[in-house]
Design an enzyme around this catalytic site. Structure first.
Site, mmCIF file in Angstrom:
data_model
loop_
_atom_site.group_PDB
_atom_site.id
_atom_site.type_symbol
_atom_site.label_atom_id
_atom_site.label_comp_id
_atom_site.label_asym_id
_atom_site.label_seq_id
_atom_site.Cartn_x
_atom_site.Cartn_y
_atom_site.Cartn_z
ATOM 1 N N GLY A 162 0.903 -1.252 0.121
ATOM 2 C CA GLY A 162 -0.032 -0.104 -0.076
ATOM 3 C C GLY A 162 0.838 1.196 -0.156
ATOM 4 O O GLY A 162 2.024 1.175 -0.117
ATOM 5 N N ASN A 163 0.260 2.246 0.434
ATOM 6 C CA ASN A 163 1.179 3.402 0.496
ATOM 7 C C ASN A 163 0.454 4.361 1.481
ATOM 8 O O ASN A 163 -0.621 4.211 2.028
ATOM 9 C CB ASN A 163 1.150 4.159 -0.789
ATOM 10 C CG ASN A 163 -0.291 4.615 -1.570
ATOM 11 O OD1 ASN A 163 -0.849 5.403 -0.908
ATOM 12 N ND2 ASN A 163 -0.391 4.082 -2.577
#
Ligand code: CTP
Length: 399
Positions: A208-209
């Site tokens: 993810g980020n």
């Protein structure tokens, strides 16, 4: 602003002296202003100044001892189109979190029927203290909008973050909420993407980020304020938004986001793609949790679909498509390439190198480039004010 009813709460910090300028700005722009002061704030600015500038009596205590009348907090809550507390001290902030009610200002906060926004002001150590951060996060969760404190000289003689936003900035934030509700996008439909995507590795892990989703949610809120119907397709965030005109679709992966956008794009007038979509996903998703057997683990990744690119490839003449570009270098060059490659009407660019721009923060500094070769740079602003700038730009663009 004309005719809008702004309730202004003043708490006891040195920045209270600047509130005279905010009241002047509001009055000059046609707003009706009523003020509530905490007893401590009267040490910093005289109630006479506040009542004279606002042209209304000032509420301080629950009871007016002189004539035995009651300052009705419920009526204040019903009267206001917006409640702005500026400056907001650490003390009143913590009481807002608790739901305390030991002042007329706090009782009014608990009685508000409309939105509350706050402009915190405190010394830098207080502002960055974990408890202050926790309290700000909590009131934000409760639906309060925060106008972030600015960096500058503080009354203590120190320099840092904690200075109340300038009256002009507070005014813009107020205007963005009450001034924008003029239904100029009534009958229009917009799809917005927001937040990160999570690309699963196995049932418990993902790639993810750090995207918080704030920018996309603020854009959704501003479109709703302006009468549009909004489809907000969002990856996992802590944010919430409710509105009769909002369809909130929560997804996890880029592929899920694409399929939701494909379902609705052809019926939308505008697309604003603010999501931080993962460019790659694991080629294989383990059905069971991956166990740590080896010293090294290689994960093969495959490219995700580019959702914005897809929307651009099927866009009609009557649709307007807006993308974002977050860059660390060659902002304009990279932004211009994306504008063309993805067939966008305009691109909103920001640089991770600019202080206060990017992931997780409440502010952003943008530059817009459109496909008619116009370029416009904006100041560092709250994400709410940035959302308004983007939508105002769209309004001018479509003419
Ligand atoms: N975007 C998208 N789908 C993707 C990737 C990006 O819709 N799979 C959208 C984003 O929402 C944003 C814009 O495209 O509006 C960002 O452009 P992009 O070229 O993807 O930027 P980066 O992924 O940062 O590209 P690069 O890593 O090459 O800079």
């Amino acid at each position: 602003m004309r005719g809008k009813r702004i309730l202004l709460g003043i708490t006891g910090g040195i920045a209270a002296y600047k509130i005279a300028f905010l009241i002047r700005l509001l009055k000059k722009n046609g707003a009706d202003v009523k003020c509530i002061m905490t007893p401590a704030s009267t040490e910093f600015i005289s109630p006479l100044v506040v009542s004279t500038l606002s042209n209304n009596p000032v509420g301080i205590e629950f009871w007016n001892k002189k004539d035995g009348t009651w300052n009705n907090h419920v009526e204040y809550g019903l009267w206001a189109d917006l409640f702005i507390i500026a400056p907001l001290t650490a003390n009143t902030l913590s009481k807002m979190v608790q739901g305390s009610c030991d002042s007329l200002l706090l009782a009014t906060y608990l009685s508000m029927k409309t939105k509350t926004i706050v402009a915190p002001a405190m010394d830098l150590d207080m502002y960055i203290h974990p408890s202050t951060k926790r309290n700000l996060a909590q009131i934000e969760k409760d639906g309060v909008e925060i106008i972030p404190a600015e960096i500058g000289e503080l009354a203590s003689g120190l320099t840092g973050e904690g200075r109340m936003a300038e009256p002009e900035t507070i005014f813009s934030a107020i205007e963005a909420i009450v001034g924008a509700s003029n239904n100029d996008f009534l009958g229009k439909k917009v799809v917005i993407t927001a937040g990160p995507t999570y690309e699963a590795l196995d049932p418990v892990r993902f790639i993810g980020n750090h995207s918080s989703g704030k920018m996309g949610f603020k854009i959704a809120q501003d479109f709703l304020n302006r009468g549009a119907k909004v489809i907000l397709v969002t990856g996992p965030t802590n944010l919430s938004l409710e509105d009769d005109n909002l369809s909130l679709i929560k997804i996890k992966s880029a592929e899920d986001m694409l399929s939701e956008v494909q379902n609705c794009w052809k019926n939308c007038d505008f697309g604003i793609f603010a999501a931080a979509v993962a460019d790659y996903r694991p080629k294989n998703q383990a059905i069971e949790k991956i166990k740590k057997k080896t010293d090294e683990l290689t994960i093969e990744l495959v490219k995700n679909p580019d959702i914005l690119n897809w929307a651009g490839s099927v866009k009609t003449e009557n649709q307007c498509l807006v993308g974002f570009a977050l860059e660390t270098q060659n902002l304009l060059e990279n932004g211009a390439k994306k504008l063309e490659a993805k067939n966008l009407n305009f691109i909103v660019m920001n640089s991770l190198k600019d202080n206060g721009a990017g992931f997780g923060v409440d502010t952003n500094k943008i530059t817009i480039l459109d496909n008619r070769n116009n370029l416009q740079s904006f100041e560092l602003k709250s994400k709410e004010a940035v959302a308004k700038d983007i939508i105002d730009y769209l309004k001018t663009y479509i003419g």
